[in-house]
Design an enzyme around this catalytic site. Structure first.
Site, PDB file in Angstrom:
ATOM      1  N   TYR A 139       0.841  -1.278  -0.110  1.00 51.65           N
ATOM      2  CA  TYR A 139      -0.098  -0.028   0.076  1.00 51.65           C
ATOM      3  C   TYR A 139       0.803   1.263  -0.124  1.00 51.65           C
ATOM      4  O   TYR A 139       1.408   1.522   0.926  1.00 51.65           O
ATOM      5  CB  TYR A 139      -0.898   0.032   1.307  1.00 51.65           C
ATOM      6  N   GLY A 152     -16.831   0.920  -2.434  1.00 54.27           N
ATOM      7  CA  GLY A 152     -17.664   1.902  -2.376  1.00 54.27           C
ATOM      8  C   GLY A 152     -19.344   1.619  -2.988  1.00 54.27           C
ATOM      9  O   GLY A 152     -20.327   2.249  -2.672  1.00 54.27           O
ATOM     10  N   LEU A 183     -21.263  -0.659  -2.148  1.00 58.02           N
ATOM     11  CA  LEU A 183     -22.277  -1.192  -1.337  1.00 58.02           C
ATOM     12  C   LEU A 183     -22.623  -0.076  -0.291  1.00 58.02           C
ATOM     13  O   LEU A 183     -22.980  -0.201   0.917  1.00 58.02           O
ATOM     14  CB  LEU A 183     -21.885  -2.258  -0.655  1.00 58.02           C
ATOM     15  N   THR A 184     -21.769   1.303  -0.200  1.00 57.84           N
ATOM     16  CA  THR A 184     -22.405   2.270   0.625  1.00 57.84           C
ATOM     17  C   THR A 184     -23.602   2.965   0.201  1.00 57.84           C
ATOM     18  O   THR A 184     -24.450   3.526   1.097  1.00 57.84           O
ATOM     19  CB  THR A 184     -21.294   3.563   0.707  1.00 57.84           C
TER      20      THR A 184
END
Length: 314
Positions: free
Chosen positions: A56, A208, A210-211
């Site tokens: 990351y 995002g 499923l936000t």
């Protein structure tokens, strides 16, 4: 916050954890101040499991987390990963040779400013790597030396998850599991439960989708290094948004929004020890943590299962 045992590790982990991929800018530009506020809020809410990786931001997320946890390392069960190469001539490759994993593990320890990592995970190993066994000896030696307490895998495919359980070395499996990606519950979770392998559910909000906050218009802002620029495209993106719309029936009673329902859905499966949504800031962290406070009615879970079985077809 609810707590669960992470499989055979015996670790008591918060049902909702924190994923830190977002803090390295993989979902658009980030401010360190916002990332740090998300971490601070997580700890305030009783979140004790934080997951990161040397991939990351080529270590940036680990460095940020190491700075954030100064003086309170003991409050966190810290998980990181190695094997995905993000810099140099081998960028984009996955390397699990013993010497490589041993080296990047030491680099992660330095960036995280800690003497030990609670859970070290091979980052997307192939079935061959999982079955061959050479790298497991490195992890076991590191465990005996006190560098890591436990080890597992973060996988991409069902076949990798099955191999990890059957191999018997991995104490945990991190896998994508959400309302739109339920295959692991059928193929991996029963095996993991029988073997007492802890399940870490990642991508619970489907990047995002499923936000319930994204629309087709958002596609235009997914550019450059934003990971959504590769997959949130045209008709495919529209289809996923349409599936999410079919799940809005979950929003009622104590469930205030689709994101909360999505996290509660993951927690509802008895095989899942912890779910690790990302959080850009304190507000998102509070929203995510609230998913641990609600239960989805059995009738709603049945309807979700029916939607999934028919591929969300009308």
């Amino acid at each position: 916050m609810k707590y669960r045992t992470l499989g055979k590790t015996g670790l008591s982990v918060s049902a909702v954890g924190l994923g830190t991929m977002v803090h390295a800018g993989h979902f658009g530009a980030m401010k360190d101040s916002e990332s740090l506020s998300a971490i601070d809020t997580a700890l305030d809410l009783g979140v004790n499991f934080i997951d990161t990786s040397d991939a990351y931001g080529a270590g940036y997320s680990e460095t940020l987390l190491g700075n954030a946890l100064k003086g309170r390392r003991d409050k966190v069960i810290l998980a990181t990963k190695g094997g995905n190469v993000m810099v140099g001539p081998n960028r984009g490759k996955r390397i699990f040779e013993p010497d490589y994993i041993s080296g990047v593990m030491d680099e992660s320890l330095k960036r995280l400013q800690t003497d030990y990592i609670d859970l070290y995970q091979l980052h997307n190993p192939t079935v061959d790597v999982i079955e061959r066994g050479e790298v497991w000896q490195v992890l076991e030696r590191a465990k005996q030396a006190g560098k890591i307490r436990h080890y597992g895998v973060s996988i991409n495919t069902i076949e990798e998850g099955i191999a990890a359980v059957k191999n018997g070395r991995s104490e945990t499996i991190q896998v994508e599991y959400n309302l739109l990606t339920q295959e692991p519950a059928e193929a991996i979770f029963p095996l993991a439960q029988k073997a007492d392998v802890g399940i870490i559910a990642r991508i619970p909000l489907k990047r995002g989708i499923l936000t319930g906050k994204l629309t087709q218009a958002d596609e235009a802002r997914f550019q450059g290094e934003d990971v959504r620029a590769r997959s949130f495209k045209g008709e495919a993106f529209a289809k996923e948004l349409a599936k999410a719309d079919q799940l809005r029936f979950l929003i009622h009673g104590p469930v205030k929004n689709l994101g909360q329902a999505a996290i509660a859905f993951c927690i509802a499966h008895p095989a899942v020890s912890v779910v690790i949504p990302g959080a850009r800031n304190a507000e998102q962290m509070r929203e995510n943590a609230a998913g641990a406070d609600v239960d989805i009615p059995a009738a709603d879970l049945k309807k979700v299962a029916e939607l999934w079985q028919r591929g969300f077809a009308s």
